[in-house]
Structures are given as C-alpha cells and as structure tokens.
Design an enzyme around this catalytic site. Sequence first.
Site, short mmCIF file in Angstrom:
data_model
loop_
_atom_site.label_atom_id
_atom_site.label_comp_id
_atom_site.label_asym_id
_atom_site.label_seq_id
_atom_site.Cartn_x
_atom_site.Cartn_y
_atom_site.Cartn_z
N VAL A 11 0.84 -1.20 0.00
CA VAL A 11 0.00 0.00 0.00
C VAL A 11 0.88 1.26 0.00
O VAL A 11 0.64 2.20 -0.77
CB VAL A 11 -0.96 -0.02 1.22
CG1 VAL A 11 -1.67 1.32 1.38
CG2 VAL A 11 -1.98 -1.14 1.06
N ASN A 214 -14.42 -6.54 2.88
CA ASN A 214 -13.63 -7.77 2.75
C ASN A 214 -14.42 -9.00 3.20
O ASN A 214 -14.28 -10.07 2.61
CB ASN A 214 -12.31 -7.65 3.52
CG ASN A 214 -11.22 -7.06 2.62
OD1 ASN A 214 -11.36 -7.04 1.40
ND2 ASN A 214 -10.15 -6.60 3.21
N CYS A 268 -40.61 -20.19 -0.97
CA CYS A 268 -39.60 -20.63 -1.95
C CYS A 268 -38.18 -20.64 -1.39
O CYS A 268 -37.53 -21.68 -1.36
CB CYS A 268 -39.64 -19.71 -3.17
SG CYS A 268 -41.09 -19.97 -4.15
N LYS A 324 -43.53 -11.22 3.88
CA LYS A 324 -42.98 -9.90 3.58
C LYS A 324 -44.12 -8.95 3.24
O LYS A 324 -45.28 -9.38 3.18
CB LYS A 324 -41.94 -9.95 2.47
CG LYS A 324 -42.47 -10.40 1.12
CD LYS A 324 -41.34 -10.35 0.08
CE LYS A 324 -41.87 -10.80 -1.25
NZ LYS A 324 -40.87 -10.84 -2.29
N1 LIG Z 1 -1.89 -5.45 0.61
C1 LIG Z 1 -3.09 -5.11 0.19
O1 LIG Z 1 -3.55 -5.53 -0.88
C2 LIG Z 1 -3.93 -4.16 0.98
C3 LIG Z 1 -5.08 -3.59 0.40
C4 LIG Z 1 -5.83 -2.70 1.14
C5 LIG Z 1 -5.48 -2.40 2.43
N2 LIG Z 1 -4.37 -2.99 2.99
C6 LIG Z 1 -4.02 -2.61 4.36
O2 LIG Z 1 -2.97 -1.65 4.28
C7 LIG Z 1 -2.04 -1.85 5.35
C8 LIG Z 1 -0.66 -2.13 4.80
O3 LIG Z 1 -0.70 -3.31 4.05
P1 LIG Z 1 0.56 -3.79 3.20
O4 LIG Z 1 0.12 -5.00 2.46
O5 LIG Z 1 1.14 -2.64 2.44
O6 LIG Z 1 1.55 -4.21 4.40
P2 LIG Z 1 3.04 -4.75 4.27
O7 LIG Z 1 3.21 -5.76 5.33
O8 LIG Z 1 3.37 -5.11 2.85
O9 LIG Z 1 3.91 -3.47 4.63
C9 LIG Z 1 3.87 -2.84 5.87
C10 LIG Z 1 5.15 -2.03 6.01
O10 LIG Z 1 5.06 -1.29 7.23
C11 LIG Z 1 6.38 -1.23 7.78
N3 LIG Z 1 6.33 -0.82 9.18
C12 LIG Z 1 5.87 -1.53 10.24
N4 LIG Z 1 6.01 -0.81 11.37
C13 LIG Z 1 6.58 0.39 11.01
C14 LIG Z 1 6.95 1.56 11.71
N5 LIG Z 1 6.78 1.65 13.04
N6 LIG Z 1 7.48 2.58 11.02
C15 LIG Z 1 7.63 2.50 9.68
N7 LIG Z 1 7.30 1.42 8.97
C16 LIG Z 1 6.78 0.38 9.62
C17 LIG Z 1 6.92 -2.64 7.54
O11 LIG Z 1 8.32 -2.70 7.67
C18 LIG Z 1 6.42 -2.90 6.12
O12 LIG Z 1 7.35 -2.48 5.14
C19 LIG Z 1 -2.64 -2.98 6.20
O13 LIG Z 1 -3.44 -2.42 7.19
C20 LIG Z 1 -3.48 -3.75 5.21
O14 LIG Z 1 -4.53 -4.45 5.85
C21 LIG Z 1 -3.58 -3.85 2.29
#
Ligand SMILES: NC(=O)c1ccc[n+]([C@@H]2O[C@H](COP(=O)([O-])OP(=O)(O)OC[C@H]3O[C@@H](n4cnc5c(N)ncnc54)[C@H](O)[C@@H]3O)[C@@H](O)[C@H]2O)c1
Length: 434
Positions: A11, A214, A268, A324
Amino acid sequence: MDISIFGLGYVGCVNLACLAKSGHTIVGVDINKNKVASINQGNSPVSEPMLADIIKTQHSKNRVRATTNFLEAIESTDLSIICVGTPLLSSKKTLDLKNIFAITEQIGKGLIIKRKFHTIIIRSTVMPGTVDKIISLLEVSTGLRNKKDFAVVLVPEFMREGTSIYDYYNPPYVILGSDSEKGLKAAKNIYKNINAPVLEIGIKETEILKLVNNAFHALKICFSNEVGNICKKFNINAYKVMDIFCKDNKLNISTKYLKPGFAYGGSCLPKDLNALVAAANRQGLRVPLLKSAITSNNFHKEIAFELIRSFKKKNIGIVGLAFKNNTDDLRGSPAMYVARKLLANGYKLKIYDKNLHFVKIIGKNKKFMKESLPHIKNLKVDTLKELVRFSEVVVIFHKSPGIIKYIYNYPEKKFIDLVGHDNNGALKNYINIF
Ligand SMILES: NC(=O)c1ccc[n+]([C@@H]2O[C@H](COP(=O)([O-])OP(=O)(O)OC[C@H]3O[C@@H](n4cnc5c(N)ncnc54)[C@H](O)[C@@H]3O)[C@@H](O)[C@H]2O)c1
C-alpha cells in the site's frame, strides 16, 4: 505538496509512486533499511505491475526518497500517510494495531518540534474506535488540539495486489472519515485525480467499512466455491452456472437483499436453500457457508424474540404477519414464527396486516395458517389504532409509514422496528433492531 508515507509495503509503495506521479514530493519511512535503500536507488521494494517503472521515473525526477528518520520526515512534510501493516493478532481476536500506535507516537514527537498544522491520513485497515484513540494519544502526548493543530483522516485503501496501480486510480469510491474540515480538504486535494466518487461519511462507519467489504468478498468467493463443489458432484459445469448467475444484475449482482432488515422467509427461498444443502450432504459434501445461512436466519428470529422479551411486557402488537410486505402469503413467515413463539410463552397478541383478508386466503396458504395459528381470527385487528391501543410493545415486521404518528402519540408504549423506518432515532420509545 510535501508528503511523508509511513510503511513501504504494497500500500505504501503504490501510494508513494502514484502521488509522486501526480506531482507531489514524497519521503517514504520504514523501519526496514533494505526497503529504504531500495527506494533511494530508484527501485521498488515490492513487485507489482507498473510499480517499478513509476518509482524509477519519479526517483529520477527527485520526487521520491526514503528514510528511517521519522522526525526528519515529519518536519519536512505537511501531510503524513500511514500505510503500516495491521496483521491479525496470533490470538485471532483483533487486528494488531501496534504499528499504527508506534507511528502515532512518532508523529506526536514530530509535531511538538514542528509546531505547524499537520494532516495525518490513515490508509491502513483499522478496527472501530482506532481514529478516536489516535486523536486522544496525539492530544495527550503533545498538548496540541485535534482540528486546530492537526487533523486525522481515515481513507481506506481498496487496491488489490496484482492490479494495485489500476485499482489505486479506479477504486469503487474514495471514502473519507474525519471530523476536520481542513483534513478533509487536504485529503480531497491529494486524491483529486482518482476516478471515483468521493464520499464523506462518519469516522466510525469509515472504520468498519473496509472490514465489511472484505467480509463480503470472502462470502462471495466461498459461495462460488461451494456452488462449484455441488455442481461437480452432479456433473454440472459450474463455470457456466456461475457465468449465467452473474448475468442477473437485477437480483443476484445488485443491491437487492443487501439492506439490514428482518429474517428471510416465504414458500420458496427457505425450502430451496434447504433442498440444495440436503442434496449436497447426500452426496457426502459439506457446504458450511450455505448451511450457516439457515442457522444465521434462525438466529435472527431469536434475536427479535429476545428483544421483545427484554421489555417484560405481556401485550404485544404485531404489524405485518405475512412473510414480507405487500403479500398475504404466510408460509414460512418469520413474523409468524415469532408470533407462535410469543403465544407459546404466554404473551397476549394482536396482529395487524393490511393485506390479510381471511376470505381471500385459500389453498396451501390457508392450510398453513390454520395449522400454525388456529386462533388467528381472534388475534387480528382491522386498524393500526386498535393494535396500538391494545399493545404495550408494538413489533414492526413490515414497512408501515402509518405507524410513525403512533410512535409520537404513545410515548409510554415501546415500538420495536425490525425493518428500519427513518427519522425516529431520537424517540426514546422507538427501538431499532440495528
Ligand atoms: N496489501 C493489500 O492488498 C492491501 C489492500 C488494502 C489495504 N491494505 C491494508 O494496508 C495496510 C498495509 O498493508 P501492506 O500490504 O502494504 O503491508 P506490508 O506488510 O506489505 O507493509 C507494511 C510495512 O510497514 C512497515 N512498518 C511496520 N512498522 C513500522 C513503523 N513503526 N514505522 C515505519 N514502517 C513500519 C513494515 O516494515 C512494512 O514495510 C494494512 O493495514 C493492510 O490491511 C492492504
């Protein structure tokens, strides 16, 4: 705008690349030195179509860099975006938000030094109540004030890995949850080139929305897989079935059946679902999702019964008995189930249903009515007024705009709404099931 992005995972990197492409100057922050080094070399730390090229180009234009020094990143930017991981705790009881709160602490330290308005956008997925906690942590640790000195805006991320750059520019919508006009303005500005409606909704609704989305996606996948398993057992082409299923945009792939309300019923839907589950079981196949729909529906009827019981009153009025609105079909009616259970537990009932005319009820419907509620003729009243006068608690099973005036006129009586009428939230005697 100068923007710091905390967390250089999927992200964070996509936000970094796309915002730089929009002309912003980005500094990425991560505890992982390899990821920081990768960005500083103009490379992407994660693999996603088009991402590496965008980062390379934007790096060559001096629009992206990265650091482990969070203080420097906050001081040199006007807005921070939190994209750190929020994994499930090993207990599976909730999301682990420790990374979010670690960044909050860091941002607090940065704000004390910076002393200039700062907007914090959260793109990580969080739990209900997180934004309030972030705001109060920041206020307590810095002595600064929410909305005056800083703003927190939750902007859930809807991208999917594998198509993340496309999804970034084409999400279903951009949802903004904040109590700060200044924060909302800043968020709208940086996401202005996104091809989607922008919706400002409450903070709490924003917090839960991503989890709900989700959950629904998971349901869809599991539903299709269970249909696939059943079709295979019957030597039916599941791909064909689901292709045709998806062509129905009126009932299947539509907003139908997606409004919170009361349990399903009728002659149904319940029988067909039961028959499909039973057929699968006979083939030695477990269909836990489909089976749990039956359990969930029964549970919802019990919730209604328990809610009625919680008022400890004996005279209950029922608005709508058919399965209903706008029908007189009583077969499989969840309202009928609750009515029978109330009678079996010694409650006194009156029923009002504008569509129920005994002379017109014939055939299987009549048989079902006689077997299920033999004394229905003694319970039925002809007007809402009569019903309300008799009742201590009125239970609304069908949308009935006519009931609203009685809710105002009889403050001593309770009105339980199972189907969601509008505008009565403020009345103490009005209880919405949700
Ligand atoms: N991956 C997806 O497809 C997706 C889609 C929508 C939402 N999200 C949400 O977005 C968020 C991030 O997901 P992601 O897949 O990018 O995670 P990821 O695990 O790929 O990356 C997270 C990053 O955060 C860093 N990090 C952790 N603690 C830290 C700190 N204190 N300071 C700085 N960096 C720090 C880690 O080192 C890592 O690089 C999550 O909440 C996830 O649920 C993910």
